[in-house]
Design a protein around this motif. Structure first.
Motif, PDB file in Angstrom:
ATOM      1  N   PRO A 270      19.497  35.698  44.320  1.00  0.00           N
ATOM      2  CA  PRO A 270      19.994  34.506  44.579  1.00  0.00           C
ATOM      3  C   PRO A 270      20.862  34.765  43.036  1.00  0.00           C
ATOM      4  O   PRO A 270      20.578  35.797  42.283  1.00  0.00           O
ATOM      5  N   TYR A 271      22.227  34.343  42.994  1.00  0.00           N
ATOM      6  CA  TYR A 271      22.715  34.548  41.630  1.00  0.00           C
ATOM      7  C   TYR A 271      23.584  35.763  41.810  1.00  0.00           C
ATOM      8  O   TYR A 271      24.918  35.750  41.610  1.00  0.00           O
ATOM      9  N   ALA A 272      23.218  36.797  41.636  1.00  0.00           N
ATOM     10  CA  ALA A 272      23.936  37.654  41.879  1.00  0.00           C
ATOM     11  C   ALA A 272      24.594  37.977  43.436  1.00  0.00           C
ATOM     12  O   ALA A 272      25.393  38.536  43.425  1.00  0.00           O
ATOM     13  N   ASP A 273      24.159  37.009  44.332  1.00  0.00           N
ATOM     14  CA  ASP A 273      25.175  37.038  45.943  1.00  0.00           C
ATOM     15  C   ASP A 273      26.194  36.420  45.852  1.00  0.00           C
ATOM     16  O   ASP A 273      27.210  36.672  46.424  1.00  0.00           O
ATOM     17  N   MET A 274      26.432  35.653  44.635  1.00  0.00           N
ATOM     18  CA  MET A 274      28.207  35.041  43.805  1.00  0.00           C
ATOM     19  C   MET A 274      28.919  36.387  43.552  1.00  0.00           C
ATOM     20  O   MET A 274      29.931  36.011  43.233  1.00  0.00           O
ATOM     21  N   ALA A 275      28.420  37.184  42.992  1.00  0.00           N
ATOM     22  CA  ALA A 275      29.815  38.832  42.962  1.00  0.00           C
ATOM     23  C   ALA A 275      30.651  38.747  44.358  1.00  0.00           C
ATOM     24  O   ALA A 275      30.792  38.949  45.192  1.00  0.00           O
ATOM     25  N   ASN A 276      32.349  39.087  44.079  1.00  0.00           N
ATOM     26  CA  ASN A 276      33.228  38.635  44.765  1.00  0.00           C
ATOM     27  C   ASN A 276      33.663  39.874  44.530  1.00  0.00           C
ATOM     28  O   ASN A 276      33.032  40.974  43.948  1.00  0.00           O
ATOM     29  N   HIS A 277      34.121  40.896  45.909  1.00  0.00           N
ATOM     30  CA  HIS A 277      35.015  41.834  46.239  1.00  0.00           C
ATOM     31  C   HIS A 277      35.902  42.383  45.794  1.00  0.00           C
ATOM     32  O   HIS A 277      36.694  41.442  45.536  1.00  0.00           O
ATOM     33  N   SER A 278      36.111  43.645  45.402  1.00  0.00           N
ATOM     34  CA  SER A 278      37.182  44.025  45.285  1.00  0.00           C
ATOM     35  C   SER A 278      36.965  45.791  45.221  1.00  0.00           C
ATOM     36  O   SER A 278      36.451  46.223  45.224  1.00  0.00           O
ATOM     37  N   PHE A 279      38.628  46.055  45.599  1.00  0.00           N
ATOM     38  CA  PHE A 279      38.193  47.392  45.939  1.00  0.00           C
ATOM     39  C   PHE A 279      38.845  48.242  44.615  1.00  0.00           C
ATOM     40  O   PHE A 279      38.694  49.387  44.080  1.00  0.00           O
TER      41      PHE A 279
END
Length: 563
Positions: A270-279
Motif C-alpha cells: 500500500p501507498y508505495a504502489d502509487m509511484a508512476n513510471h518513467s524511463f
C-alpha cells in the motif's frame, strides 16, 4: 497452462530491485547487489475505485479515497505526498529532498508470498504471512494452504487479494487500500481485453496477445474461483469472472518483487504502489536493511514539486508496456517497428549515409543514445517537445531497420585487417566506424532500389490498418475535449454551490452541460481509448519511417545528379 507460460515468457533483461511480472511470467534480473542499485517495477497510477465484496468495483466509489488516511493507518513513513502530476496521481516532493528513503511500509501491512514455496525456500514468506495474521486476523486454512502451494505466483496473490476485498472492506488498512485501486473498467492491460475490445488494438501481435491473456484469465477463474467447479469455491472469493480478472490485473500491474536470502518474494505494498513510471526514473525500491519494512529510495535529489518515479521495465517497448500496464510512452526509447510481413527479407541500407541524410551523427550499432543531431544535442531545445518526440521516433526507426556498416562480408585484402581502415581510426568499441556509400552511380542506384523496397513495406503496413492516423487523432481529441468540458461542468457546479444559486452561475452550468451533450461520443470504454492511443503511437512510428526513407531517397537522388 504450460503452453501459455512458454508463450508469455520473455528473454532475460538486465534488472535490479525486482523481477518484473511480464505476461504470465516473471523474470529474474541481476545480482542482489545490482538490485540494490537499479530496478524495474510494476505499479500503475490510475484513477482509483472503491472496494468490492463479491463484485467488480464501481468507478462511482473512487471519490472517497484519502491517501493520507491510508498512509496513517498502514504505518507508512514518508517524506513525499500523494498529489496530481503530469503522469497522473503520483508521489511528489513537498520540498527539496536528498537521496534517502522516501516511503517506508511495515511488512505486516503488505501482502507477501514466496514465488516458489515447494521447490525453493519459503521461510521469509511464511514469517510474513504469520506476521500479517497477528495484525489482521487469521486466514482460512484452505487459503493458507493455497498461498504456499504449487499454483502460479499471480494466481495465489489473486486469491489473497480477493479474500481481503471480500472479508476486510472495513479494515483501517485494507479498506483505504482497496479504495486506492482502479475499478475493473479502468484497468487497460491486455488481460482485460475481450475479443471485441481486442480488435481495437488493430496490430495482429497485440490482438493475438490480448486474446491469449484474456482466455487464460477466464481459465484461471474456472479452475480456481468458479462457484461450481473452482478449487477455492468454498471460500466464495469471486462470483464472476470479472472479479477474478480485476484482481489478477491488480496483481499483474502493482506487485513488487524482491529477494531475501535467496528467497524470491512477491509483494503488494500500500501507498508505495502509487509511484508512476518513467524511463528517466529517479527512485528505486528494496527491502530495508532489517527486512522489516519495504522502501522506495531516491537515486537522485528531488526539487520541490518534483515527482518521484520508478521504471516499470527499462527494456520494454510500447507493445510490452501496453500488454502489462495498459498505456504507452510516446518517447519510449525501446520502441521498434516489428511485425512487417517481409521484415526479415528486406534489403539492408547503408547506415552511415542514412544518418547523414537525416542530419544525425553517431553509431547506430551502439544504441539510440549514440544517435544525436548534428546541429545540437537533444537537450538543446527543451521548449520544443514535438521536436524531441520526432527525434526519439527517428532514432527508434533507424534502430528498427536492417543497416549495413559499409564493409563487404569479406574484405579480401589478406592479413589481420585486410581492406579495413587502420587501427587508429577504429571506434572505442574495437571495430571500424561505419563507412558511407561508395561505388559510384551504380551503388547509388542499387541503394535507391533498396530504399524503395523498404519504404513500400512500411507504407503497406500503415495502409492495411482499419483507421488512419488522422482518424485516431480525431478520436483522442474528441475524448480530450469532452473530458475537459465534463471537468468544467463539475467545477461550475461546485462554484455555483459555493456562490449561491444566481442566474449567472446556473447559465454557466447549463452552457457547459449543453456543450458536453453536443460533443460526439468518445470511445465506449477506457479499454478502447487506451487501444487507440497504443495503435496510434505505432502508426506514428511507421509514418516516421516512411518520412525518413523519403528524405534519404531525395538525398540519394541529389547525390546521383551531382555525379
Amino acid at each position: 497452462m504450460e503452453v501459455a507460460r512458454r508463450q508469455w515468457e520473455l528473454p532475460e533483461l538486465p534488472q535490479c530491485a525486482a523481477r518484473e511480472k511480464q505476461g504470465t511470467a516473471r523474470l529474474r534480473h541481476g545480482s542482489a547487489r545490482e538490485r540494490k542499485i537499479l530496478y524495474t517495477g510494476l505499479l500503475g497510477s490510475l484513477p482509483r475505485f472503491g472496494m468490492i465484496r463479491h463484485s467488480v468495483p464501481d468507478s462511482s466509489s473512487t471519490n472517497g479515497f484519502d491517501p493520507e488516511a491510508l498512509a496513517s493507518a498502514a504505518g507508512v513513513r514518508r517524506v513525499v505526498h500523494c498529489g496530481p502530476t503530469p503522469l497522473g496521481r503520483g508521489l511528489v516532493a513537498p520540498h527539496a529532498l536528498e537521496r534517502q528513503a522516501i516511503v517506508s511500509v511495515p511488512l505486516q501491512n503488505t501482502l507477501v508470498i514466496t514465488d516458489e514455496p515447494l521447490s525453493g525456500i519459503s521461510i521469509f514468506g511464511d514469517r510474513c504471512q504469520a506476521l500479517w495474521q497477528e495484525h489482521h486476523g487469521p486466514l482460512p486454512q484452505q487459503l493458507l494452504d493455497f498461498l504456499t502451494g504449487d499454483a502460479r505466483w499471480d494466481v495465489r496473490m489473486t486469491a489473497w487479494l480477493l479474500w481481503v476485498a471480500s472479508e476486510l472492506p472495513d479494515s483501517p488498512v485494507w479498506g483505504p487500500y482497496l479504495e486506492s485501486l482502479p475499478p475493473a473498467e479502468e484497468v487497460t492491460c491486455l488481460l482485460n481485453y475481450a475479443p471485441d475490445d481486442a480488435r481495437e488494438l488493430q496490430f495482429k501481435e497485440l490482438v493475438e496477445e490480448a486474446r491469449t491473456q484474456h482466455s487464460w484469465g477466464l481459465s484461471v477463474h474456472r479452475d480456481y474461483f468458479d462457484g461450481e467447479r473452482g478449487e477455492l469455491r468454498q471460500l466464495g472469493l469471486a462470483t464472476r469472472a470479472a472479479d477474478t480478472l480485476w484482481a489478477m490485473s491488480m496483481v499483474r500491474t502493482r506487485t513488487f518483487s524482491e529477494d531475501v536470502n535467496g528467497e524470491a518474494l512477491t509483494l503488494m505494498v500500500p501507498y508505495a504502489d502509487m509511484a508512476n513510471h518513467s524511463f528517466t526514473f529517479n527512485a528505486t525500491f528494496c527491502m530495508a536493511r532489517d527486512n522489516k519494512r519495504f522502501e522506495l529510495r531516491l537515486l537522485y535529489p528531488l526539487s520541490p514539486g518534483e515527482e518521484a518515479t520508478i521504471c516499470y521495465g527499462e527494456s520494454k517497448p510500447n507493445f510490452e508496456v501496453m500488454r502489462d500496464y495498459g498505456f504507452v510512452v510516446p518517447s519510449n526509447p525501446n520502441d521498434r517497428v516489428t511485425g512487417l510481413p517481409n521484415q526479415d527479407t528486406l534489403p539492408p541500407l547503408n547506415g552511415a549515409s542514412l544518418l547523414e541524410a537525416l542530419g544525425l551523427k553517431g553509431d547506430w550499432r551502439e544504441g539510440a543514445a549514440k544517435l544525436l543531431p548534428k546541429a545540437a544535442p537533444m537537450d538543446a531545445a527543451p521548449g520544443d517537445p514535438a521536436s524531441q518526440l520526432a527525434l526519439a521516433r527517428k532514432r527508434n526507426v533507424i534502430l528498427s531497420m536492417k543497416l549495413s556498416d559499409g564493409f563487404p562480408a569479406s574484405s579480401g585484402g589478406g592479413g589481420l585487417f585486410g581492406g579495413w581502415p587502420g587501427a587508429k581510426s577504429w571506434t572505442a568499441a574495437g571495430r571500424p566506424p561505419p563507412q558511407s556509400l561508395r561505388g559510384g552511380a551504380a551503388a547509388v542506384t542499387a541503394e535507391r532500389a533498396s530504399v524503395a523496397a523498404v519504404r513500400q513495406s512500411y507504407q503497406a503496413a500503415l495502409d492495411e490498418l482499419p483507421t488512419s492516423i488522422e482518424e485516431d487523432e480525431a478520436i483522442l481529441q474528441a475524448a480530450a475535449v469532452r473530458q475537459q468540458c465534463e471537468k468544467e461542468v463539475v467545477s461550475s457546479s461546485g462554484e455555483g454551490a459555493k456562490a449561491g444559486t444566481g442566474a449567472g452561475a446556473g447559465e454557466d452550468v447549463a452552457a457547459a452541460a449543453a456543450a458536453v451533450a453536443a460533443l460526439p461520443p468518445p470511445p465506449s470504454s477506457p479499454l478502447r481509448l487506451a487501444a487507440v492511443r497504443c495503435r496510434l503511437e505505432h502508426k506514428l512510428l511507421l509514418r516516421e519511417a516512411v518520412l525518413a526513407l523519403d528524405v534519404y531517397d531525395k538525398w540519394l537522388d541529389e547525390r546521383q545528379r551531382l555525379r
